[in-house]
Scaffold this motif. Structure first.
Motif, PDB file in Angstrom:
ATOM      1  N   PRO A   1       0.466  -1.034  -0.010  1.00 42.27           N
ATOM      2  CA  PRO A   1       0.065  -0.236   0.109  1.00 42.27           C
ATOM      3  C   PRO A   1       0.863   1.052   0.254  1.00 42.27           C
ATOM      4  CG  PRO A   1      -0.695  -1.840   1.526  1.00 42.27           C
ATOM      5  CD  PRO A   1       0.017  -2.250   1.314  1.00 42.27           C
ATOM      6  N   ALA A   2       0.059   1.904  -0.781  1.00 43.42           N
ATOM      7  CA  ALA A   2       1.608   3.041  -1.083  1.00 43.42           C
ATOM      8  C   ALA A   2       0.485   4.663   0.496  1.00 43.42           C
ATOM      9  CB  ALA A   2       0.422   4.197  -1.911  1.00 43.42           C
ATOM     10  N   VAL A   3       1.263   4.770   1.384  1.00 41.31           N
ATOM     11  CA  VAL A   3       0.712   5.252   2.130  1.00 41.31           C
ATOM     12  C   VAL A   3       1.588   7.084   2.489  1.00 41.31           C
ATOM     13  CG1 VAL A   3       0.250   3.302   3.693  1.00 41.31           C
ATOM     14  CG2 VAL A   3       2.378   4.726   4.323  1.00 41.31           C
ATOM     15  N   GLY A   4       2.236   6.971   1.566  1.00 44.80           N
ATOM     16  CA  GLY A   4       2.847   8.514   1.273  1.00 44.80           C
ATOM     17  C   GLY A   4       3.981   8.883   1.922  1.00 44.80           C
ATOM     18  N   ASP A   5       4.622   9.989   2.491  1.00 45.92           N
ATOM     19  CA  ASP A   5       6.105  10.005   2.789  1.00 45.92           C
ATOM     20  C   ASP A   5       5.470  10.223   4.196  1.00 45.92           C
ATOM     21  OD1 ASP A   5       7.593  10.657   0.605  1.00 45.92           O
ATOM     22  OD2 ASP A   5       7.103  12.262  -0.394  1.00 45.92           O
ATOM     23  N   LYS A   6       5.727   9.275   4.444  1.00 41.27           N
ATOM     24  CA  LYS A   6       5.364   9.109   6.875  1.00 41.27           C
ATOM     25  C   LYS A   6       6.810   8.729   6.812  1.00 41.27           C
ATOM     26  CE  LYS A   6       1.172   9.776   5.740  1.00 41.27           C
ATOM     27  NZ  LYS A   6       0.230  10.933   6.104  1.00 41.27           N
ATOM     28  N   VAL A   7       7.399   8.173   8.460  1.00 42.13           N
ATOM     29  CA  VAL A   7       8.258   8.106   8.654  1.00 42.13           C
ATOM     30  C   VAL A   7       8.073   6.525   8.918  1.00 42.13           C
ATOM     31  CG1 VAL A   7       9.521   8.092  11.047  1.00 42.13           C
ATOM     32  CG2 VAL A   7       8.739  10.250  10.211  1.00 42.13           C
ATOM     33  N   PHE A   8       9.445   5.788   8.471  1.00 38.54           N
ATOM     34  CA  PHE A   8       8.396   4.531   8.481  1.00 38.54           C
ATOM     35  C   PHE A   8       9.875   3.856   9.147  1.00 38.54           C
ATOM     36  CE2 PHE A   8       6.607   5.522   4.353  1.00 38.54           C
ATOM     37  CZ  PHE A   8       6.138   4.800   4.452  1.00 38.54           C
ATOM     38  N   PHE A   9       9.525   3.004   9.862  1.00 40.86           N
ATOM     39  CA  PHE A   9      10.856   2.545  11.111  1.00 40.86           C
ATOM     40  C   PHE A   9      10.356   1.045  11.360  1.00 40.86           C
ATOM     41  CE2 PHE A   9       6.862   4.133  13.187  1.00 40.86           C
ATOM     42  CZ  PHE A   9       6.716   3.051  14.178  1.00 40.86           C
ATOM     43  N   PHE A  10      11.561   0.220  11.869  1.00 42.66           N
ATOM     44  CA  PHE A  10      11.024  -1.348  12.468  1.00 42.66           C
ATOM     45  C   PHE A  10      10.486  -1.574  14.087  1.00 42.66           C
ATOM     46  CE2 PHE A  10      13.778  -2.127   8.737  1.00 42.66           C
ATOM     47  CZ  PHE A  10      13.493  -2.709   8.600  1.00 42.66           C
ATOM     48  N   TRP A  11      11.315  -0.056  14.690  1.00 42.18           N
ATOM     49  CA  TRP A  11      10.761  -0.482  16.219  1.00 42.18           C
ATOM     50  C   TRP A  11      11.580   1.234  16.450  1.00 42.18           C
ATOM     51  CZ3 TRP A  11      14.178  -4.266  14.389  1.00 42.18           C
ATOM     52  CH2 TRP A  11      15.532  -4.258  14.388  1.00 42.18           C
ATOM     53  N   MET A  12      11.263   1.895  17.476  1.00 45.60           N
ATOM     54  CA  MET A  12      10.469   3.296  17.951  1.00 45.60           C
ATOM     55  C   MET A  12      11.605   3.551  18.363  1.00 45.60           C
ATOM     56  SD  MET A  12       7.094   4.844  17.953  1.00 45.60           S
ATOM     57  CE  MET A  12       6.124   5.983  17.040  1.00 45.60           C
ATOM     58  N   GLU A  13      12.471   2.546  19.730  1.00 44.45           N
ATOM     59  CA  GLU A  13      13.681   2.230  20.119  1.00 44.45           C
ATOM     60  C   GLU A  13      14.728   1.424  20.454  1.00 44.45           C
ATOM     61  OE1 GLU A  13      12.476   3.361  25.021  1.00 44.45           O
ATOM     62  OE2 GLU A  13      10.830   2.684  24.148  1.00 44.45           O
ATOM     63  N   PRO A  14      15.952   2.003  20.744  1.00 44.78           N
ATOM     64  CA  PRO A  14      17.015   0.386  20.173  1.00 44.78           C
ATOM     65  C   PRO A  14      16.490  -0.665  20.619  1.00 44.78           C
ATOM     66  CG  PRO A  14      18.423   3.146  21.144  1.00 44.78           C
ATOM     67  CD  PRO A  14      16.594   3.148  21.136  1.00 44.78           C
ATOM     68  N   GLN A  15      17.285  -1.246  19.826  1.00 47.04           N
ATOM     69  CA  GLN A  15      16.545  -2.852  19.989  1.00 47.04           C
ATOM     70  C   GLN A  15      17.261  -4.045  20.583  1.00 47.04           C
ATOM     71  OE1 GLN A  15      14.159  -4.553  18.600  1.00 47.04           O
ATOM     72  NE2 GLN A  15      14.007  -7.195  18.643  1.00 47.04           N
ATOM     73  N   SER A  16      17.464  -4.195  21.538  1.00 48.60           N
ATOM     74  CA  SER A  16      18.814  -5.023  21.904  1.00 48.60           C
ATOM     75  C   SER A  16      18.795  -6.289  21.548  1.00 48.60           C
ATOM     76  CB  SER A  16      18.162  -5.471  23.610  1.00 48.60           C
ATOM     77  OG  SER A  16      18.454  -3.975  23.863  1.00 48.60           O
ATOM     78  N   ALA A  17      20.167  -6.667  21.655  1.00 49.18           N
ATOM     79  CA  ALA A  17      19.779  -8.216  20.957  1.00 49.18           C
ATOM     80  C   ALA A  17      21.237  -8.617  21.475  1.00 49.18           C
ATOM     81  CB  ALA A  17      19.841  -7.929  19.807  1.00 49.18           C
ATOM     82  N   GLU A  18      21.707 -10.127  21.856  1.00 50.57           N
ATOM     83  CA  GLU A  18      23.040 -10.459  21.838  1.00 50.57           C
ATOM     84  C   GLU A  18      23.236 -11.321  20.528  1.00 50.57           C
ATOM     85  OE1 GLU A  18      23.094 -12.882  25.562  1.00 50.57           O
ATOM     86  OE2 GLU A  18      21.308 -13.492  25.012  1.00 50.57           O
ATOM     87  N   PRO A  19      24.839 -11.307  20.330  1.00 55.34           N
ATOM     88  CA  PRO A  19      25.465 -11.922  19.250  1.00 55.34           C
ATOM     89  C   PRO A  19      25.142 -13.414  18.820  1.00 55.34           C
ATOM     90  CG  PRO A  19      27.550 -10.525  20.693  1.00 55.34           C
ATOM     91  CD  PRO A  19      26.156 -10.832  21.317  1.00 55.34           C
TER      92      PRO A  19
END
Length: 251
Positions: free
Chosen positions: A43-61
């Motif tokens: 879907p075309a939603v226009g020029d919005k802000v796209f993101f995977f998460w809003m705060e830094p994701q914590s992850a282990e090796p």
């Protein structure tokens, strides 16, 4: 906090970011980096802000992270779009991870086992081939920082309205405290320091929407099973409660 997070998305590659570099045709991961859906499926939603998460994701090796895309045009807003529409995937630094996709087309980033705890990684891509999307990742070691994750107090062991509903520790050394969760709202946020060997724990508040005056910021902490036990540390009494809660925290 809401507006700070929204502004950080803009600065980190939302409306004004540039797409990541295209994968080389000879890249063995080209299929995983490339979008599997196009046209009307995206879907075309226009020029919005796209993101995977809003705060830094914590992850282990070695950890695998799902790359579910969202867009927003206001602080706290989450609107999902099809994960298969994300392409041009890239990770910075390049050796920090690899990509794969499942049968639904959702992309995954696996953090390289060689990435050191404390490293900061960024995953980038595009939606519909032209809208930049990304997300920061803070790599940590659970052995060195076992507090990372979500904790809460039980209402039944606390005075009315005093239980902390979200105590969140990040892999980057930050914590947030929230008594009444709503969207991305936090009551206050702080930097913390923890030594698992001695149990010494301290935190320093950096900002917030509600900062209690009766906090105790130095003491000890230990984990027993799925229980976090503070000694002397007190996160404070919220304005809506007549007394504070000093009960243990549960995962």
């Amino acid at each position: 906090m809401k507006h700070a997070l929204f502004a950080s998305l803009l600065a980190a590659g939302g409306l004004f970011g540039a797409p990541a570099c295209q994968a080389s045709p000879n890249d063995p991961q080209e299929a995983a980096r490339r979008a599997v859906l196009t046209g009307e499926a995206c879907p075309a939603v226009g020029d919005k802000v796209f993101f995977f998460w809003m705060e830094p994701q914590s992850a282990e090796p070695g950890e695998m992270i799902s790359l579910q895309p969202y867009w927003t045009d206001m602080p706290g807003g989450y609107n999902s779009v099809p994960a298969g529409c994300i392409g041009d995937l890239n990770v910075v630094p390049a050796e920090a991870g690899s990509f794969s996709r499942d049968e639904t087309g959702t992309a995954f980033l696996t953090i390289s086992p060689d990435v050191e705890a404390g490293a900061r990684v960024r995953v980038e891509g595009t939606y519909r081939g032209r809208h930049p999307i990304g997300g920061p990742i803070e790599v940590f070691s659970a052995e060195q920082n076992p507090l990372v994750g979500y904790w809460r107090q039980d209402d039944e062991t606390c005075p009315p309205d005093s239980a902390v509903k979200e105590l969140v520790f990040s892999g980057g050394g930050d914590l947030t405290v929230t008594w009444t969760p709503f969207e991305v709202y936090k009551d206050y946020w702080a930097a913390f320091d923890y030594d698992p060997a001695t149990g010494a724990f301290s935190f320093e508040v950096e900002g917030g929407n509600q900062i209690p005056e009766d906090m105790v910021t130095e003491g000890r902490a230990r984990i027993e099973g799925d229980r976090l036990i503070f000694e002397d540390i007190f996160l404070g009494t919220p304005s809506q409660a007549k007394g504070g809660c000093r009960s243990d925290f549960l995962r």
